[in-house]
Design a protein around this motif. Structure first.
Motif, PDB file in Angstrom:
ATOM      1  N   SER A 193      42.358  46.459  35.354  1.00 37.55           N
ATOM      2  CA  SER A 193      41.290  47.255  36.019  1.00 37.55           C
ATOM      3  C   SER A 193      40.300  46.232  36.222  1.00 37.55           C
ATOM      4  O   SER A 193      39.028  46.654  36.952  1.00 37.55           O
ATOM      5  N   LEU A 194      40.114  45.054  35.617  1.00 35.74           N
ATOM      6  CA  LEU A 194      38.992  44.127  35.693  1.00 35.74           C
ATOM      7  C   LEU A 194      39.328  43.383  37.009  1.00 35.74           C
ATOM      8  O   LEU A 194      38.313  42.599  37.465  1.00 35.74           O
ATOM      9  N   THR A 195      40.486  43.455  37.642  1.00 32.49           N
ATOM     10  CA  THR A 195      40.867  42.747  38.996  1.00 32.49           C
ATOM     11  C   THR A 195      39.756  42.971  40.045  1.00 32.49           C
ATOM     12  O   THR A 195      39.611  44.038  40.106  1.00 32.49           O
ATOM     13  N   GLY A 196      39.198  42.008  40.267  1.00 32.13           N
ATOM     14  CA  GLY A 196      38.042  42.244  41.492  1.00 32.13           C
ATOM     15  C   GLY A 196      36.843  42.758  40.910  1.00 32.13           C
ATOM     16  O   GLY A 196      35.909  42.926  41.591  1.00 32.13           O
ATOM     17  N   ARG A 197      36.580  42.857  39.507  1.00 30.07           N
ATOM     18  CA  ARG A 197      35.389  43.338  39.027  1.00 30.07           C
ATOM     19  C   ARG A 197      34.860  42.216  38.127  1.00 30.07           C
ATOM     20  O   ARG A 197      34.810  42.577  36.870  1.00 30.07           O
ATOM     21  N   ARG A 198      34.829  41.006  38.402  1.00 30.07           N
ATOM     22  CA  ARG A 198      34.205  39.897  37.675  1.00 30.07           C
ATOM     23  C   ARG A 198      32.744  40.252  36.946  1.00 30.07           C
ATOM     24  O   ARG A 198      32.640  39.832  35.783  1.00 30.07           O
ATOM     25  N   ASP A 199      32.012  41.062  37.765  1.00 30.79           N
ATOM     26  CA  ASP A 199      30.923  41.370  37.226  1.00 30.79           C
ATOM     27  C   ASP A 199      30.818  42.186  36.034  1.00 30.79           C
ATOM     28  O   ASP A 199      29.824  42.022  34.948  1.00 30.79           O
ATOM     29  N   VAL A 200      31.839  43.126  36.006  1.00 29.40           N
ATOM     30  CA  VAL A 200      32.043  43.931  34.793  1.00 29.40           C
ATOM     31  C   VAL A 200      32.275  42.844  33.546  1.00 29.40           C
ATOM     32  O   VAL A 200      31.908  43.175  32.349  1.00 29.40           O
ATOM     33  N   LEU A 201      33.448  42.089  34.016  1.00 28.74           N
ATOM     34  CA  LEU A 201      33.945  41.129  32.818  1.00 28.74           C
ATOM     35  C   LEU A 201      32.496  40.413  32.299  1.00 28.74           C
ATOM     36  O   LEU A 201      32.425  40.268  30.816  1.00 28.74           O
ATOM     37  N   TYR A 202      31.702  39.962  33.039  1.00 28.53           N
ATOM     38  CA  TYR A 202      30.358  39.143  32.680  1.00 28.53           C
ATOM     39  C   TYR A 202      29.445  40.141  31.852  1.00 28.53           C
ATOM     40  O   TYR A 202      28.857  39.558  30.578  1.00 28.53           O
TER      41      TYR A 202
END
Length: 401
Positions: free
Chosen positions: A204-213
């Protein structure tokens, strides 16, 4: 109109249940200590409850997708209510044992791993039906109600305990959790046919690097949170004023977080979310440093309030990243992943916090924790700005050349 009614039901149920949780946090250790005579047993329920949440990425991948309606959320609430009622019921029969405490904690942890993200996802879905960006508004107010409970709940519980009402507080939370489930029954499911396996947190984090940050900054803040709670408790004990410093810090933090909730919606719409999250935890790190350098109750109360204002902005920023970029199964997975990050970070901090404070001292630990939080958040901010610069350059190749 229906979406508004459902949202209010979810907010009211969650707020009441969370307020009752603060009662239990005060009363449960006292009941266990009175019945077992063991200080070590007082943390069994809380410790056991954390295990299913931390392991939820593995066992709850399918189960969390099941909680997609108010009725199913109510089923989880029944399980939680039974787990909560076990302790006062068995205590009344004089049969309380460590095994029962562990079973109660495990049931509570399983319920929390499903109910927490499930309620948040339902609330966000309701907000989507209500109006654009209403999802983050509702999640922010959910967090605000939680912080109001954090501020006033312990005071109410302390007054009740002093009046001799201890077991009754545990029954109160069981009834409140059951009531929150009944309120949620009004929320209908809006299911879409499953076309694939439930997504994992990593997928689910794929393409959502901002969420990971955002998770990195919030997770670091959760790890260093022990410096605030344990550190201030130790400072008070060392200065023969037990509880005063922690009370000043927590009261200030609670008041600040309520104020932060009121202003966060205006702020998150004006500042890019990742940048806001980084600034929020840099600010919080600075507050920890200030508490370590100037450890007096008035200063701690003021810095605690400033930290409360900042942290709410950061949490709202991460919520807007999740709600704008995901729906359905992926949204539930991301909210579950956020729960794991918060719980894992807090547990890790508490695990290592005592030894660190014992070696370095409470004041130095506060300064060190503040520096670590600020450094990590600054790294995320720099990384974010670098990515924005590269993206801007890639869109203007002639200028870059």
């Amino acid at each position: 109109m229906r979406a508004r009614t459902e949202a209010l039901a979810l907010l009211a149920g969650g707020g009441v249940a969370d307020l009752a949780l603060r009662f239990t946090q005060v009363a449960l250790p006292l009941v266990i200590l009175h019945e077992t005579g063991s200080v070590a047993a007082t943390g069994l329920v809380g410790g056991a409850a954390g295990v299913p949440v931390l392991l939820s990425p593995w066992w709850a991948r399918r189960a969390r997708q099941w909680v997609d309606s108010g009725t199913r959320l109510a089923v989880i609430a029944v399980v939680q209510a039974v787990a909560l009622a076990m302790v006062p019921a068995v205590a009344a029969l004089d049969l309380l044992t460590p095994g029962i405490l562990i079973v109660s904690g495990l049931l509570l942890g399983c319920g929390e791993a499903l109910a927490g993200p499930g309620r948040s996802a339902l609330l966000a879905d309701t907000g989507d039906r209500w109006a654009k960006d209403r999802a983050v508004v509702l999640l922010t107010w959910q967090d605000g109600l939680r912080r109001i409970g954090m501020t006033i709940g312990p005071m109410i519980a302390a007054f009740a305990v002093s009046a001799g009402v201890t077991n009754g507080l545990l029954w109160t939370e069981a009834v409140a959790v059951l009531g929150s489930g009944l309120l949620a029954c009004t929320v209908k499911a809006e299911r879409t046919p499953a076309t694939s396996e439930p997504p994992s947190i990593r997928a689910s984090l794929t393409g959502r690097r901002d969420v990971l940050y955002g998770w990195i900054t919030r997770g670091t803040g959760c790890v260093t949170w022990f410096a605030f709670t344990l550190g201030l408790s130790v400072i008070g004990a060392e200065r023969d004023r037990p509880g005063l410093y922690l009370a000043a810090g927590m009261t200030g933090y609670g008041v600040g977080s309520v104020i932060g909730t009121a202003i966060s919606l205006a702020v998150v719409r004006r500042i890019p979310p990742v940048r806001l999250a980084a600034f929020a935890w840099i600010w919080m790190g600075g507050c920890w440093i200030g508490m370590g350098l100037w450890s007096t109750p008035p200063v701690i109360a003021v810095l605690g309030a400033l930290a409360g204002v900042a942290v709410v902005q950061g949490i709202a920023a991460i919520s807007i990243l999740i709600t704008r970029s995901s729906t359905g199964a992926e949204r539930r997975t991301l909210l579950s992943g956020q729960t794991v990050v918060v719980n894992a970070g807090s547990s890790a901090g508490l695990l290592i916090g005592g030894p660190i404070i014992a070696v370095a001292g409470a004041e130095s630990t506060l300064v060190g924790a503040g520096l670590l939080t600020a450094i990590v958040a600054t790294g995320v901010l720099v990384r974010c700005q670098t990515a924005e610069h590269v993206g801007d350059r890639d869109h203007h190749p002639r200028r870059a050349a």
